[in-house]
Design a protein around this motif. Structure first.
Motif, PDB file in Angstrom:
ATOM      1  N   GLU A  77      -8.484  10.776  15.608  1.00 23.34           N
ATOM      2  CA  GLU A  77      -8.000   9.451  15.206  1.00 23.34           C
ATOM      3  C   GLU A  77      -8.969   8.817  14.200  1.00 23.34           C
ATOM      4  O   GLU A  77      -8.545   8.094  13.294  1.00 23.34           O
ATOM      5  CB  GLU A  77      -7.842   8.544  16.425  1.00 23.34           C
ATOM      6  N   ARG A  78     -10.247   9.115  14.351  1.00 26.52           N
ATOM      7  CA  ARG A  78     -11.220   8.623  13.376  1.00 26.52           C
ATOM      8  C   ARG A  78     -10.934   9.214  11.996  1.00 26.52           C
ATOM      9  O   ARG A  78     -11.043   8.520  10.974  1.00 26.52           O
ATOM     10  CB  ARG A  78     -12.634   8.973  13.832  1.00 26.52           C
ATOM     11  N   ILE A 134      -4.232  17.637   9.119  1.00 25.41           N
ATOM     12  CA  ILE A 134      -4.993  18.276  10.196  1.00 25.41           C
ATOM     13  C   ILE A 134      -4.485  17.842  11.564  1.00 25.41           C
ATOM     14  O   ILE A 134      -4.416  18.636  12.513  1.00 25.41           O
ATOM     15  CB  ILE A 134      -6.495  17.937  10.059  1.00 25.41           C
ATOM     16  N   ASN A 135      -4.121  16.567  11.683  1.00 28.11           N
ATOM     17  CA  ASN A 135      -3.684  16.041  12.976  1.00 28.11           C
ATOM     18  C   ASN A 135      -2.479  16.784  13.520  1.00 28.11           C
ATOM     19  O   ASN A 135      -2.329  16.940  14.742  1.00 28.11           O
ATOM     20  CB  ASN A 135      -3.370  14.550  12.843  1.00 28.11           C
ATOM     21  N   GLN A 136      -1.595  17.219  12.630  1.00 25.89           N
ATOM     22  CA  GLN A 136      -0.412  17.950  13.077  1.00 25.89           C
ATOM     23  C   GLN A 136      -0.729  19.412  13.379  1.00 25.89           C
ATOM     24  O   GLN A 136      -0.009  20.068  14.125  1.00 25.89           O
ATOM     25  CB  GLN A 136       0.677  17.875  11.990  1.00 25.89           C
ATOM     26  N   LEU A 137      -1.793  19.918  12.781  1.00 28.08           N
ATOM     27  CA  LEU A 137      -2.108  21.346  12.909  1.00 28.08           C
ATOM     28  C   LEU A 137      -3.022  21.653  14.094  1.00 28.08           C
ATOM     29  O   LEU A 137      -3.093  22.793  14.536  1.00 28.08           O
ATOM     30  CB  LEU A 137      -2.773  21.840  11.615  1.00 28.08           C
ATOM     31  N   VAL A 138      -3.721  20.637  14.583  1.00 29.30           N
ATOM     32  CA  VAL A 138      -4.672  20.852  15.673  1.00 29.30           C
ATOM     33  C   VAL A 138      -4.124  20.241  16.960  1.00 29.30           C
ATOM     34  O   VAL A 138      -3.948  19.025  17.059  1.00 29.30           O
ATOM     35  CB  VAL A 138      -6.045  20.233  15.338  1.00 29.30           C
ATOM     36  N   ASP A 139      -3.852  21.071  17.926  1.00 29.30           N
ATOM     37  CA  ASP A 139      -3.336  20.614  19.217  1.00 29.30           C
ATOM     38  C   ASP A 139      -4.510  20.425  20.186  1.00 29.30           C
ATOM     39  O   ASP A 139      -4.806  21.281  21.008  1.00 29.30           O
ATOM     40  CB  ASP A 139      -2.329  21.631  19.775  1.00 29.30           C
ATOM     41  N   ARG A 140      -5.154  19.274  20.041  1.00 34.33           N
ATOM     42  CA  ARG A 140      -6.300  18.949  20.901  1.00 34.33           C
ATOM     43  C   ARG A 140      -6.099  17.546  21.443  1.00 34.33           C
ATOM     44  O   ARG A 140      -6.633  16.574  20.904  1.00 34.33           O
ATOM     45  CB  ARG A 140      -7.606  19.054  20.099  1.00 34.33           C
ATOM     46  N   PRO A 141      -5.313  17.386  22.507  1.00 32.62           N
ATOM     47  CA  PRO A 141      -4.998  16.049  23.027  1.00 32.62           C
ATOM     48  C   PRO A 141      -6.228  15.214  23.355  1.00 32.62           C
ATOM     49  O   PRO A 141      -6.197  13.986  23.229  1.00 32.62           O
ATOM     50  CB  PRO A 141      -4.190  16.353  24.298  1.00 32.62           C
ATOM     51  N   GLU A 142      -7.310  15.872  23.755  1.00 37.89           N
ATOM     52  CA  GLU A 142      -8.509  15.118  24.134  1.00 37.89           C
ATOM     53  C   GLU A 142      -9.183  14.461  22.926  1.00 37.89           C
ATOM     54  O   GLU A 142     -10.052  13.599  23.104  1.00 37.89           O
ATOM     55  CB  GLU A 142      -9.501  16.032  24.862  1.00 37.89           C
TER      56      GLU A 142
END
Length: 696
Positions: A45-46, A316-324
């Motif tokens: 989010e940053r 990048i936000n759509q490509l990286v599945d890192r909910p944390e």
């Protein structure tokens, strides 16, 4: 600044009392960028906040800077409210914008990229590619990029190409001769917008479990030689041009607004140049060549250490599945009266209903229109659409209503900035379904958010309305804070009908029962209410003003706030973006506090609260306190008359007034200071508190 002498009558053009609008807008972007450095915000989010600050800056140059450049030519001696000439404004903007851009790239390179790497999310530089990665990227270049890239060698037969607004381009320095014996020494390569700006590498044996990315610009740099066989590439450097993207439609000289807007849209990508971004490693002679080509001076040049369009890193936000590494998902609630009563009309008849997005779902608005489309008792639907999004369920409901034989009228604002093309397409789609589509009033943008449903009940027509502070856009309703009101109040319904009549037909302005409306009564009404607070303060009665808006710019309203402060009225202003009012000036504005909230959601609501001697009034509106909203747009301001709903809004505002972790206080010099809570003080974040209270 130190103004200590109280002035009973303050001239609206007193430059000491106004913060420059554009410098205030740059301060807003600094607050957004600060979120990219905030350790309390999830890491991905940053990265988003960094990208948003860059996107905001693009629009700032496309619209605001472009307009000042035009003013510098048309009227170089014109003065802004703070007393600056266009040239002086441009000089200050250049200084602050260069500082902001330098900070953006510092945040990317020195803060976010290292922290992302520690989370196994890597931007791999060319010098660090493994042999396996180099081979894969070479194949990617040959298969995916080479066939569609078209370099242009600059010579008399190949002039400098037209450069699309905000597109990624490369200027290439060459030696040697091509097959025809030509050597101009330079070529231009334009990267098609369809290409991703970051490319994800497939995992190989040495980097298992990691997310590795390469910038498109790095790939092109690495394999640029393949585009110039037999020649030597001496250098390859990114650049990007920002152009004037605002367009002018002569309201007095057009016969068809739709055709006029379509004509202007075709030219948007090729407006006058206002900014040049170039790779910081680009040689001086090449930089000067580009500046001369675009007719720009040195102060319009921005040398950058990284991709020239940081906004595209948002991919990048759509490509990286890192909910944390992202904000926790949440499910908006449905108000209890709607959860109990599925019939929207029955629920609204029982009581007015207030929605607070995104904490509460936008679904009831869609359901309201869906039920209206299906109800045999509904005869007509009238709706304004400013921004609504592609494939909107709102539009689907309106089309279904028209197909069901109801009279459906939609007022579409064709000139909603950067949504013009989408709204033209939307107009065509609605017209195909036999919806009556109008474009409002020439010369005035229709920014009001209102929907009217006319339903026959007990042999008479009853009006149901939805009025809002935000757009009928289901996606942004999950990201923006806004209020929406459902009501079947007879006078309110009649007011809305009259406003629609103004928009769709011809005639004189009619008096409204409860609504205040721009460009007719809103500005005057707000001034009168501020003056009323002044009288209450003088008479020892409760006198307070609380407002939550996106911007405060309009000079007469600012002057009225100053008079109210001098009279002892306590004024709390929650302003997300631009604020030209200077708080905290002794004897003038020391009873005014201006705070800005930057959090997970974009603060978008417009709310006005007046103590009114103990008979408190609460209003919500589509309008910010700007000249355009008061005089050049159709806006509405509606009362929240249900005491419980009004108290709820005031209580929400109180949360913002006590927020001690997401709030910035405006200082008299135009800067902002982040509130720091005491060590023994309990943390309060208004948005987090509201989310917790209304979490489904």
């Amino acid at each position: 600044m130190e103004l200590t002498t109280a002035k009973p009558n303050i001239a609206a053009n007193n430059p000491e009392l106004f913060i420059n609008r554009d410098l205030s807008l740059l301060e807003f972007n600094r607050r957004v960028l600060a979120q990219a450095k905030n350790d309390a915000v999830p890491l991905l989010e940053r990265l988003n906040y960094l990208c948003i600050s860059c996107s905001n800056l693009d629009e700032f140059f496309e619209v605001r800077v472009a307009s000042i450049i035009e003013m510098a030519t048309i009227d170089p001696n014109a003065l802004s409210p703070d007393g600056s000439t266009p040239a002086e404004q441009l000089a200050q903007i250049s200084k602050h914008a260069h500082e902001l851009v330098a900070e953006q790239y510092n945040v990317l390179n020195e803060v976010l990229i290292p922290e992302l790497s520690r989370q196994n999310i890597n931007f791999i530089r060319r010098k660090d590619w493994t042999e396996t990665q180099h081979k894969w990227l070479s194949n990617y270049f040959n298969d995916e990029l080479l066939p569609i890239l078209t370099p242009v060698g600059l010579d008399s037969a190949h002039p400098f190409p037209r450069i699309l607004n905000k597109s990624l381009n490369f200027i290439i320095s060459l030696t040697g001769k091509d097959a025809f014996g030509r050597n101009s020494g330079r070529a231009i390569l334009q990267a098609p917008r369809a290409l991703p700006r970051v490319v994800q590498l497939p995992p190989d044996e040495t980097r298992s479990g990691q997310h590795d990315f390469v910038f498109l610009s790095s790939i092109i740099h690495a394999f640029i030689d393949d585009l110039f066989h037999g020649m030597t590439v001496k250098g390859c450097y990114q650049f990007r041009v920002t152009r004037n993207s605002d367009f002018f439609v002569d309201d007095d000289a057009i016969d068809d607004l739709l055709l006029a807007v379509q004509g202007e849209l075709a030219m948007r990508n090729y407006g006058d140049e206002v900014r040049l971004e170039v790779d910081a490693q680009c040689p001086e002679d090449t930089v000067n060549f580009l500046l001369a080509r675009f007719g720009l001076t040195r102060d319009r040049l921005y040398l950058v250490d990284g991709p020239v369009n940081l906004n595209r890193i948002q991919e990048i936000n759509q490509l990286v599945d890192r909910p944390e590494l992202k904000f926790s998902p949440f499910k908006p609630t449905i108000p209890a009266q709607l959860a109990r009563e599925k019939d929207m009309f029955a629920a609204i008849r029982r009581n007015d209903i207030l929605l607070h997005h995104p904490f509460e779902s936008f679904g009831p608005v869609v359901e309201f229109l869906r039920q209206a489309a299906e109800s045999p008792q509904v005869l007509a639907i009238k709706q304004t659409l400013y921004r609504t999004g592609a494939d909107s369920p709102i539009v689907a409901a309106l089309i279904n209503a028209a197909k069901a034989g109801k009279v459906v009228t939609v007022v579409i604002e064709l000139r909603a900035r950067f949504d013009e093309k989408a709204n033209i397409d939307l107009a065509a789609k609605l017209q195909e379904a036999a919806v009556h589509v109008v474009y409002g009033v020439v010369g005035y943008k229709t920014h009001a958010k209102m929907c009217l449903v006319l339903r026959r009940e007990d042999k008479q027509l009853r009006s149901y309305v939805h009025l809002g502070t935000g757009n009928y856009h289901p996606k942004t309703a999950k990201l923006y804070t806004d209020y929406g009101l459902f009501s079947c109040d007879k006078e309110l319904g009649e007011d809305v009908r009259r406003v629609f009549a103004q928009l769709t037909s011809l005639g004189k302005v009619t008096r409204l029962n409860k609504l205040l409306q721009s460009p007719f009564s809103l500005h005057k009404g707000l001034l009168e209410k501020i003056e009323r607070e002044i009288e209450h303060a003088k008479n020892g009665k409760p006198a307070k003003i609380i407002m939550q808006v996106n911007a405060i710019v309009e000079e007469q309203l600012i002057q009225a706030f100053y008079r109210a402060s001098q009279a002892g009225v306590q004024i709390h202003l929650i302003v997300r973006g631009v604020c030209c009012l200077r708080p905290g000036i002794a004897g003038i504005s020391d009873n005014i506090e201006v705070r800005a909230v930057i959090g997970r959601f974009l603060e978008h609501a417009r709310v006005y609260v007046f103590a009114n001697g103990g008979e408190q009034e609460v209003y919500a509106s589509s309008a910010d306190l700007m000249s355009r909203n008061m005089f050049k747009r159709v806006e509405i301001c509606f009362p929240i008359e249900n005491k419980k709903l009004a108290a709820r809004i005031v209580r929400n505002l109180d949360l913002y007034l006590h927020d001690n972790s997401q709030v910035w206080l405006l200082q008299a010099d135009g800067s902002y200071r982040l509130i720091q809570k005491n060590s023994d003080e309990k943390t309060l974040q208004a948005q987090t508190q509201l989310l917790s209270e209304l979490q489904a």
